[in-house]
Design a protein around this motif. Structure first.
Motif, PDB file in Angstrom:
ATOM      1  N   PRO A 128      90.702  89.568  10.711  1.00 35.11           N
ATOM      2  CA  PRO A 128      90.139  90.671  11.482  1.00 35.11           C
ATOM      3  C   PRO A 128      88.925  90.287  12.315  1.00 35.11           C
ATOM      4  O   PRO A 128      88.578  91.001  13.260  1.00 35.11           O
ATOM      5  CB  PRO A 128      89.765  91.690  10.402  1.00 35.11           C
ATOM      6  CG  PRO A 128      89.595  90.885   9.148  1.00 35.11           C
ATOM      7  CD  PRO A 128      90.587  89.782   9.257  1.00 35.11           C
ATOM      8  N   GLU A 198      86.849  96.555  17.320  1.00 34.34           N
ATOM      9  CA  GLU A 198      86.027  97.536  16.604  1.00 34.34           C
ATOM     10  C   GLU A 198      86.801  98.798  16.235  1.00 34.34           C
ATOM     11  O   GLU A 198      86.833  99.185  15.056  1.00 34.34           O
ATOM     12  CB  GLU A 198      84.775  97.878  17.410  1.00 34.34           C
ATOM     13  CG  GLU A 198      83.808  98.779  16.655  1.00 34.34           C
ATOM     14  CD  GLU A 198      82.494  98.971  17.381  1.00 34.34           C
ATOM     15  OE1 GLU A 198      81.752  99.900  17.013  1.00 34.34           O
ATOM     16  OE2 GLU A 198      82.212  98.201  18.317  1.00 34.34           O
ATOM     17  N   ALA A 201      89.394  98.024  13.575  1.00 34.65           N
ATOM     18  CA  ALA A 201      88.841  97.930  12.225  1.00 34.65           C
ATOM     19  C   ALA A 201      88.557  99.313  11.662  1.00 34.65           C
ATOM     20  O   ALA A 201      88.835  99.585  10.487  1.00 34.65           O
ATOM     21  CB  ALA A 201      87.575  97.086  12.240  1.00 34.65           C
ATOM     22  N   ARG A 204      91.695 100.804  10.530  1.00 29.78           N
ATOM     23  CA  ARG A 204      92.427  99.930   9.605  1.00 29.78           C
ATOM     24  C   ARG A 204      93.748  99.453  10.208  1.00 29.78           C
ATOM     25  O   ARG A 204      94.761  99.313   9.492  1.00 29.78           O
ATOM     26  CB  ARG A 204      92.679 100.625   8.267  1.00 29.78           C
ATOM     27  CG  ARG A 204      91.421 101.069   7.550  1.00 29.78           C
ATOM     28  CD  ARG A 204      91.731 101.495   6.131  1.00 29.78           C
ATOM     29  NE  ARG A 204      90.548 101.975   5.432  1.00 29.78           N
ATOM     30  CZ  ARG A 204      90.493 102.257   4.130  1.00 29.78           C
ATOM     31  NH1 ARG A 204      91.579 102.107   3.387  1.00 29.78           N
ATOM     32  NH2 ARG A 204      89.403 102.695   3.571  1.00 29.78           N
TER      33      ARG A 204
END
Length: 246
Positions: A128, A198, A201, A204
């Motif tokens: 990630p 961003e 994340a 998810r």
């Protein structure tokens, strides 16, 4: 050169032994994944790379023969990257070598279920923290390593589609996933490359770096594309798509 790519989700529930009595709920997704994997074989690649997310920073190469499994879900099921045939029960391991992350273990299971023998297989785990440009660079590197390269790209979309989802409900989730679905359906490499780490994340959306590897591997080449399946049965977005060189 990239000749074909299959995009598949990587939830452990895709494996019937893990899903148990709920296995039938994902039968349409499994059928779409099988169609995509069969199309990869039909493209006659010289090499297949399974690309998927990992919790580590990456990129991490996993050679053929790397083992993995689903022990963390209470299932003694073992898979091996690049080994055809039905996965079997766990066997004692010798040594403490590297194991496949979950996304690549699901990919190895898909290949084994399909009886993959079309080309040698390796794996690439991406994390990630990898920026879009670095992901795209990894894709370009993979595409340049053989005259005919195929990718099996594992990754889920947002995990925030409803209140039952792992990330609870986030109103950004549906627009985000719809944009990914459109990009996969149209082989829009620019749209995939533009995905911001961003918000991915925050939602998810673990598949983001793997999709950007695909975008880099395809580059400016024209690709025929089909979105085979898109939905969010457990509040997590799953995509299955097929890209082939025009």
């Amino acid at each position: 050169m990239l000749v074909a790519a299959a995009v598949c989700p990587c939830p452990p529930l895709l494996v019937p032994a893990v899903a148990g009595q709920a296995a039938a709920e994902l039968d349409p997704v499994r059928a779409a994944c099988r169609e995509a994997v069969d199309a990869l074989a039909a493209a006659r690649p010289a090499r297949l790379v399974v690309v998927g997310p990992d919790g580590a920073d990456g990129p991490t190469v996993h050679p053929a023969g790397t083992p993995g499994g689903f022990h963390g879900y209470g299932v003694p099921l073992e898979v091996t990257l690049g080994t055809s045939g039905t996965p079997g029960p766990s066997r004692p391991e010798s040594g403490g070598g590297r194991r496949l992350p979950l996304s690549l273990a699901v990919g190895a299971w898909l290949l084994a279920e399909a009886g993959w023998t079309a080309a040698p297989v390796s794996g690439l785990a991406v994390g990630p923290a990898m920026e879009p440009a670095r992901c795209a660079d990894e894709g370009r590197r993979l595409a340049a390593e053989a005259e005919r390269v195929a990718l099996l790209v594992m990754g889920d979309g947002s995990a925030c589609r409803d209140r039952r989802a792992p990330g609870y409900l986030d109103e950004r989730a549906v627009p985000y996933d719809d944009a990914v679905a459109r990009a996969l359906a149209s082989a829009d490499t620019a749209a995939l490359t533009a995905l911001d780490p961003e918000p991915a994340a925050g939602l998810r959306a673990a598949g983001r770096p793997a999709w950007q590897v695909l975008a880099g591997a395809a580059g400016p080449a024209a690709m025929a594309s089909r979105l085979l399946w898109y939905g969010a049965p457990y509040g997590v977005a799953y995509f299955t798509a097929l890209w082939t060189a025009s």
